[in-house]
Design a protein around this motif. Structure first.
Motif, PDB file in Angstrom:
ATOM      1  N   ALA A   1       0.869  -1.170   0.000  1.00 45.25           N
ATOM      2  CA  ALA A   1       0.000   0.000   0.000  1.00 45.25           C
ATOM      3  C   ALA A   1       0.907   1.221   0.000  1.00 45.25           C
ATOM      4  CB  ALA A   1      -0.887  -0.016   1.246  1.00 45.25           C
ATOM      5  N   PRO A   2       0.366   2.409  -0.307  1.00 37.93           N
ATOM      6  CA  PRO A   2       1.225   3.603  -0.226  1.00 37.93           C
ATOM      7  C   PRO A   2       1.673   3.792   1.222  1.00 37.93           C
ATOM      8  CG  PRO A   2      -0.918   4.088  -1.265  1.00 37.93           C
ATOM      9  CD  PRO A   2      -1.021   2.734  -0.676  1.00 37.93           C
TER      10      PRO A   2
ATOM     11  N   GLY B   1       2.736   1.401   3.083  1.00 38.92           N
ATOM     12  CA  GLY B   1       2.429   0.184   3.846  1.00 38.92           C
ATOM     13  C   GLY B   1       3.206  -0.999   3.299  1.00 38.92           C
ATOM     14  N   TYR B   2       3.945  -1.687   4.149  1.00 38.59           N
ATOM     15  CA  TYR B   2       4.812  -2.776   3.705  1.00 38.59           C
ATOM     16  C   TYR B   2       4.453  -4.100   4.355  1.00 38.59           C
ATOM     17  CZ  TYR B   2       7.432   0.397   0.955  1.00 38.59           C
ATOM     18  OH  TYR B   2       7.760   1.280  -0.041  1.00 38.59           O
TER      19      TYR B   2
ATOM     20  N   ASP C   1      -2.383  14.650   9.421  1.00 39.64           N
ATOM     21  CA  ASP C   1      -1.621  13.427   9.653  1.00 39.64           C
ATOM     22  C   ASP C   1      -2.468  12.331  10.286  1.00 39.64           C
ATOM     23  OD1 ASP C   1       0.617  14.456   8.623  1.00 39.64           O
ATOM     24  OD2 ASP C   1       1.731  14.636  10.494  1.00 39.64           O
TER      25      ASP C   1
ATOM     26  N   ASP D   1      -1.086   9.562   8.518  1.00 40.49           N
ATOM     27  CA  ASP D   1      -1.381   9.835   7.108  1.00 40.49           C
ATOM     28  C   ASP D   1      -0.330  10.785   6.550  1.00 40.49           C
ATOM     29  OD1 ASP D   1      -2.492  10.073   4.650  1.00 40.49           O
ATOM     30  OD2 ASP D   1      -4.459  10.770   5.314  1.00 40.49           O
ATOM     31  N   GLU D   2       0.856  10.246   6.356  1.00 42.77           N
ATOM     32  CA  GLU D   2       1.968  11.029   5.843  1.00 42.77           C
ATOM     33  C   GLU D   2       1.627  11.620   4.482  1.00 42.77           C
ATOM     34  OE1 GLU D   2       4.750  11.803   7.157  1.00 42.77           O
ATOM     35  OE2 GLU D   2       4.913  10.430   8.868  1.00 42.77           O
ATOM     36  N   ALA D   3       1.971  12.892   4.293  1.00 38.29           N
ATOM     37  CA  ALA D   3       1.748  13.509   2.989  1.00 38.29           C
ATOM     38  C   ALA D   3       2.620  12.822   1.939  1.00 38.29           C
ATOM     39  CB  ALA D   3       2.066  14.996   3.052  1.00 38.29           C
ATOM     40  N   ARG D   4       3.844  12.509   2.311  1.00 37.07           N
ATOM     41  CA  ARG D   4       4.766  11.912   1.364  1.00 37.07           C
ATOM     42  C   ARG D   4       5.460  10.706   1.977  1.00 37.07           C
ATOM     43  NH1 ARG D   4       4.575  17.087   0.542  1.00 37.07           N
ATOM     44  NH2 ARG D   4       5.795  17.465   2.428  1.00 37.07           N
ATOM     45  N   PRO D   5       4.764   9.553   2.026  1.00 33.74           N
ATOM     46  CA  PRO D   5       5.465   8.358   2.505  1.00 33.74           C
ATOM     47  C   PRO D   5       6.659   8.109   1.589  1.00 33.74           C
ATOM     48  CG  PRO D   5       3.307   7.775   1.570  1.00 33.74           C
ATOM     49  CD  PRO D   5       3.391   9.262   1.599  1.00 33.74           C
TER      50      PRO D   5
ATOM     51  N   ARG E   1       3.080   4.916   6.454  1.00 34.67           N
ATOM     52  CA  ARG E   1       1.802   5.343   7.032  1.00 34.67           C
ATOM     53  C   ARG E   1       1.318   4.333   8.054  1.00 34.67           C
ATOM     54  NH1 ARG E   1      -1.789   6.772   1.817  1.00 34.67           N
ATOM     55  NH2 ARG E   1      -1.866   8.995   2.210  1.00 34.67           N
ATOM     56  N   GLU E   2       1.842   3.132   7.977  1.00 40.58           N
ATOM     57  CA  GLU E   2       1.513   2.098   8.964  1.00 40.58           C
ATOM     58  C   GLU E   2       2.828   1.510   9.409  1.00 40.58           C
ATOM     59  OE1 GLU E   2      -1.461  -0.696   7.723  1.00 40.58           O
ATOM     60  OE2 GLU E   2      -0.986  -2.114   9.311  1.00 40.58           O
TER      61      GLU E   2
END
Lengths: 567, 567
Positions: free
Chosen positions: B31-32, B34-35, B87, B136-140, B148-149
């Motif tokens: 995910a954006p 998310g790993y 965030d 909710d990072e603007a730029r992960p 973000r997670e």
């Protein structure tokens, strides 16, 4: 240890496990359907998790961990974004993109396997994770038994043949039996419905418990066991009787089955005065909500002595759901209280008991009129059968045909599915087969409610004074109580340290301000089997060893305690 | 083992740790921001987590676990529902109630302590959890470095006195040093800003790394170390000079500092031709976004040779944030390029260098005009000072006043806060003191980015061929390679089993289809220190033991391998 037991019954708690876990200081409510694990509770949860991990490793499971927060796209491809309905927690990120909190991860595991494997040599494969899951339950209840945030072990098997899937399924089945045995959970494996998950064969592991939300049946003669939702109704064999022609009767003011039966007997319709509700055919109108599509009207036909069981109906319609239809003014063709299956304009599904050749007393589709000798297959033909009628104790068993069904309540501990290729088809997962041709893996999915298992254990192992943890999951091996006088608390702390060097995990009650009585009561509430009391005979070199389960008490020389307990 | 290494550089990876963790099969993007932790990665993550747990237990920390999905109400009481801004992941449940995915849990821990404690006897207290967090990072970016997670250990101390808080803070500080030492992470402890968390003293643990998002300073003479956001600018001592009167000059077409300095020298303003940017005062207009309140215009004054550093500005304004203002047409009183601090209608905050008595060349608040000898405290008085100017290597150190600052980049591994009573005040947490009077606990909050630490380790421990895990966190103790001929793979599997009975954790490469060369390359990429090759000398009873770090290789008799490796 951050521990505070509660004297009073917590108002929020409805079931024994919830009440006791709150009172004994294992959990606290932090959100609707969300619980905090306090230090004692975390110890139990970790032990349960560890047992699950060990048995998963024993069948070759490899542990991974996926994010819980996932983008909508992959759940759109599988259809579950809409199929899961309101149970799914959905949210948007700061850019307005759709995300969900994953209820389970079939999609992601299928994609992972697509990414990470390319050849038949990479199979079979079992992957699992122990992860926090989210489900927006309409009615979170009973503490850990039905929460919105809970810990789950979900595993996924990938095989290249149906036989391989069956073997992986069996290995999980055996591993789960071992797990629940180690957890001290009496359980029954029952046939289950697959619901929104898709797939074919599936079974549930249910822990018998009065407070359980699931009802399941057994048979008095054979080994048949099924979740009530999945109970198959035996089709009655035709008795070959021929029936007279369909006859319409004036039956004023008989909108209910009871009033209809009374009238039929008082008028001796067809010369009979032995009419019962079972001779009537009740036709129930429901609205079916197909996820992502238009609603549909549906009429369900069941014998008049049975209600439609909405849980069974939903299970049969899944992923669609049904609600009772009541806007009859909008549909003058559906004459409330007088509906018959003859010439209906909407789809009609009948109970399996409404078999071809059976004759019924049912509505004539006109107000105040019913018809007799309405014969299935002659006067009407259902669009299909549906399992939606309630199941009753004493119903015949479909498996052996001889026994009768018994009904019990249970807690769903686990659910195992032979999914087949639903998800590998959705994502077009193919690998190179041994013969050089592409082959599509087939998939199984297997879940254990880990946090729920903790509650189920407490539900099956408690008495009126508190919890009685099985040794394998207790928060400690020994509960040492400093009774409170003449250095007994210091002695208790020393003893605890000594026991720990013998490899025992010890909870010690060193609260100076509390009476021995309060500590004894707390120890029974907390529920560790072996309790050591450093009390009045300590000065003479003796302590008391109690067994929480048997109530046995005996004095043991201080020098022998470690040996006694370690043995 | 589900393992697939990648030959190519993954396009998505920007930094070495991300690239190597992807290539070696430790993680995958799901995910954006998310790993997924693959089996190898999960092993490393678990080892890191275990080290963190052990050191937290060593300082008396008790482990608990809170839900991540929490109702809005408590975060409204603390103010963080709005202070956290974009965030925060926010969502609604099926009933429309507001929920959030908790970024940290100060509120809930304060409430737990309120619920579970009542007396001074229950203190001091340290509670911690290892939990999945959401932001909710603007730029992960950079894989695990900014997601973000992510997995975090957050702990909270509760004490009744400020001294107690200081001790709990120090114990965490020492425990964190031990943790990062065990993880093989070189780190610096730097003064930090508290941000939206509130509270007073706070420090960060930064791992020096070129790819780090944080910049931090050290001093060439003393032990001063600070996050750039927290760097304190020394106030210049007054030189006692008196300045001539404020004089306004026509300075057409000088909207920039460079053009202004050029004109000042060419015109020899005040008889000088040595004007530099440092003599000018640059006044920058920003819009301040106060969470939950109206925006505010603000002018920031900094020496003209320095830019406003938006990160430092935000840190100074937290929980408010700032953006550059550019709608000058709406504010004719703010003359773009010619703003001076004299008679401004909006709030004005100045850099500490703009000390009373200092004189500046700055705007005259008219287009095409500037003023000289604009003296702070005489011709204008700022509404306060603000740390918002960029920090440069070579700046004087505020602590010793002698050294110069050096600047490095780092990864934030941990952040520790002396929060004080912000949260216990918000929830009115009081317990009975020893003197019978109520006392309000004071609180510390301490966080370690556990998943980020894995990336930081890879960042500090790799070479061009792959990762070089410190032994304490490696996914296995030994990597056994069956080179691929004459039963060498079977021998490798046997050897692995043998080594496991000696208590070693073994990764074995038994892929028959791959060449020895591919396996060697993979083993270097994967980065377990000790590699055992069952190869061509196996028939004679020898294997090769390699050290991934030193490159050393030596042949060892098969019978002695276990001994060699266990030693």
């Amino acid at each position: 240890m951050l521990l505070r037991t509660l004297r009073e019954e917590p108002a929020e708690a409805e079931v024994p496990s919830h009440r006791l876990l709150l009172r004994a200081g294992y959990i606290r409510r932090a959100a609707p359907g969300g619980y905090t694990w306090l230090p004692l509770g975390k110890l139990v949860l970790d032990r349960v998790t560890q047992i699950v991990r060990e048995e998963m490793a024993a069948i070759g499971g490899q542990e991974v961990a996926f994010p819980a927060l996932l983008p909508r796209e992959v759940y759109d491809i599988s259809g579950r974004w809409s199929e899961y309905g309101d149970d799914l927690f959905k949210l948007k990120d700061r850019r307005g993109s759709d995300f969900l909190l994953a209820p389970t991860h079939e999609e992601l595991f299928a994609l992972l396997v697509q990414d990470m494997t390319s050849s038949y040599r990479d199979y079979p494969l079992v992957l699992f994770q122990v992860q926090t899951k989210y489900r927006d339950e309409a009615r979170p209840r009973a503490g850990l038994l039905r929460g919105r945030e809970f810990l789950m072990k979900d595993s996924y098997s990938f095989d290249l043949t149906d036989e391989g899937l069956a073997e992986a399924y069996d290995r999980h089945r055996v591993a789960y039996q071992k797990i629940f045995e180690r957890l001290g959970l009496e359980h029954t494996i029952v046939a289950a419905m697959s619901g929104a998950m898709g797939g074919s064969a599936s079974e549930e592991f249910l822990a018998a418990a009065e407070v359980g939300e699931d009802t399941f049946v057994g048979c008095t003669k054979c080994d048949y066991a099924a979740n009530t939702e999945a109970v198959v109704t035996p089709v009655p064999s035709s008795d070959g009787r021929t029936h007279g022609p369909l006859t319409v009767h004036d039956t004023p003011a008989t909108p209910t089955i009871a009033s209809l039966v009374e009238l039929a007997n008082s008028r001796a319709l067809e010369g009979r005065t032995d009419w019962t509700a079972a001779d009537t055919l009740k036709n129930v109108v429901v609205t079916v909500h197909h996820p992502g599509k238009d609603n549909e009207l549906l009429v369900i036909g069941v014998p008049g002595d049975r209600e439609v069981d909405l849980k069974r109906l939903d299970a049969s319609l899944a992923p669609a759901t049904a609600t009772m239809f009541d806007d009859f003014t909008a549909r003058p063709d559906l004459v409330r209280g007088y509906i018959g299956p003859q010439s209906l304009a909407v789809r009609y599904l009948a109970d399996p008991r409404v078999a071809p050749g059976t004759a019924w007393l049912t509505g004539a589709n006109e107000a105040g009129r019913h018809a007799t000798s309405v014969v299935a297959g002659r006067d009407f033909t259902p669009d299909g059968t549906i399992e939606a009628a309630e199941v009753r104790a004493g119903d015949p068993c479909a498996q052996c045909g001889e026994g009768e069904l018994t009904i019990r309540r249970g807690i769903e501990l686990a659910h195992i599915f032979q999914l087949g290729r639903k998800y590998t088809d959705a994502f077009k997962v193919d690998v190179l087969g041994a013969n050089g041709k592409p082959v599509r893996p087939t998939m199984g999915s297997y879940g254990i409610g880990v946090s729920r298992a903790v509650a189920a254990i407490a539900e099956q192992h408690h008495d009126e004074r508190g919890i009685l943890w099985p040794d394998a999951v207790a928060p400690a091996d020994v509960h040492v109580i400093g009774a409170g006088k003449d250095g007994q608390i210091e002695a208790a702390l020393h003893l605890a340290t000594d026991l720990e060097t013998h490899g025992l995990r010890v909870l010690v009650d060193d609260r100076p301000q509390l009476s021995a009585g309060v500590k004894f009561t707390d120890s029974e509430l907390i529920g560790i089997r072996r309790i050591v009391v450093v009390g009045r005979r300590f000065a003479e070199g003796w302590v008391e060893v109690r067994d929480r389960r048997t109530g046995e008490r005996r004095d043991v020389p201080l020098t022998e305690v470690a040996q006694t307990l370690a043995g």
